[in-house]
Design an enzyme around this catalytic site. Structure first.
Site, PDB file in Angstrom:
ATOM      1  N   PHE A 139       1.180   5.038   0.948  1.00  0.00           N
ATOM      2  CA  PHE A 139       0.635   6.059   1.835  1.00  0.00           C
ATOM      3  C   PHE A 139       1.236   7.408   1.479  1.00  0.00           C
ATOM      4  CE2 PHE A 139       0.096   2.188   4.246  1.00  0.00           C
ATOM      5  CZ  PHE A 139      -1.055   2.376   4.999  1.00  0.00           C
ATOM      6  N   THR A 152       0.843  -1.197   0.000  1.00  0.00           N
ATOM      7  CA  THR A 152       0.000   0.000   0.000  1.00  0.00           C
ATOM      8  C   THR A 152       0.877   1.246   0.000  1.00  0.00           C
ATOM      9  OG1 THR A 152      -1.846  -1.068   1.135  1.00  0.00           O
ATOM     10  CG2 THR A 152      -1.724   1.325   1.297  1.00  0.00           C
TER      11      THR A 152
END
Length: 287
Positions: free
Chosen positions: A181, A179
């Site tokens: 960020f 992921t």
């Protein structure tokens, strides 16, 4: 991302319950700092705007499940600036209360993105997915219920936070599950143009004329500026107006980037830069 010395001190806000992957990302990038859980992305942004937190850690996209819903709508109106990025490997754990076994399970709770990232695993085990608001909240609920037929997919931090056992580690379908960020602050922190690789993030709307998007983006091609992310989304009820979110490699003060942005501005109704920040070293892994 490594924490610059001059960043404002204070908690790091994130969306979700304690033990969420966003919480883990905060602790990875800012070890030793307090983390501040928030119920929604709007609350997370507000915590920084109102100075209850110094920074916000916001997930923006996942290598397996794609973009995080609603983020691109919320970023332009947040009043905050992107000052950094962080790529977090996501290692999903199958968590259950003491006494539960793989054979006793029938139901698994987690956030919809986590469930989609473990879809093959759930199908193979014939486990019923139940969508929860966030991974850590699912872990907390499973811990409170103490039902050996129910488990959660969440982080190792959530297991420690809520006293759950790890029945199986790394249950994500893709080994590369990561992921991205972004770190947001009240004030921009643009790096110097020659300080190293940089990313510029912005949103824009094109004029309602034929080939406007093609013309607007042409300047990036002719000036050799790489677009690493481009997404569109509707911003009106009539489905006639689209806004685009883009990430490019480079700094606006670099000549070729400046020329590309000038051409974009000529063919666009609005261009809004959300942040200029150092590129993560994670991006160099495929070079």
């Amino acid at each position: 991302m490594h924490e610059p010395e001059a960043l404002p001190g204070g908690p790091i806000a994130f969306q979700g319950a304690p033990g969420a992957y966003s919480d883990l990302a905060c602790r990875t990038v800012f070890p030793g700092r307090e983390t501040l859980p928030c119920t929604s992305f709007e609350d997370t942004f507000a915590a920084v705007v109102e100075a209850r937190a110094a920074l916000a850690m916001i997930p923006i996209e996942n290598s397996s499940a794609g973009r995080v819903a609603d983020i691109h709508h919320l970023l332009p109106e947040s009043g905050l600036h992107i000052i950094g990025e962080h790529f977090q490997r996501i290692r999903h754990q199958l968590l259950a209360p003491a006494g539960a076994t793989l054979e006793s399970l029938s139901l698994v709770r987690s956030h919809e993105q986590a469930l989609s990232q473990c879809r093959k695993f759930l199908l193979e085990r014939r486990l019923s997915p139940v969508v929860h608001a966030d991974t850590a909240g699912a872990a907390a609920e499973v811990a409170a219920l103490g039902d050996p037929t129910q488990a959660a997919i969440a982080s190792s931090l959530a297991a420690n936070t809520y006293g759950l056992e790890t029945l199986l580690p790394d249950v994500q379908d893709a080994a590369h599950n990561t992921t991205r960020f972004i770190v947001m602050a009240r004030e921009p922190r643009d790096p110097e143009p020659d300080a190293g690789p940089a990313i510029t993030s912005f949103v824009f709307r094109v004029r309602s004329v034929p080939a406007s998007l093609y013309k607007a983006l042409g300047g990036f091609a002719t000036n050799g500026v790489n677009i690493t992310k481009l997404e569109s989304y509707i911003i009106d009820d009539a489905f006639t107006a689209a806004q685009f979110y883009a990430d490019i490699e480079g700094h606006p003060e670099q000549r070729l980037v400046r020329l590309a942005l000038e051409e974009l501005g000529f063919f666009s109704r609005e261009v809004k830069i959300l942040g200029v920040y150092p590129a993560s070293t994670f991006r160099q892994q495929d070079d």
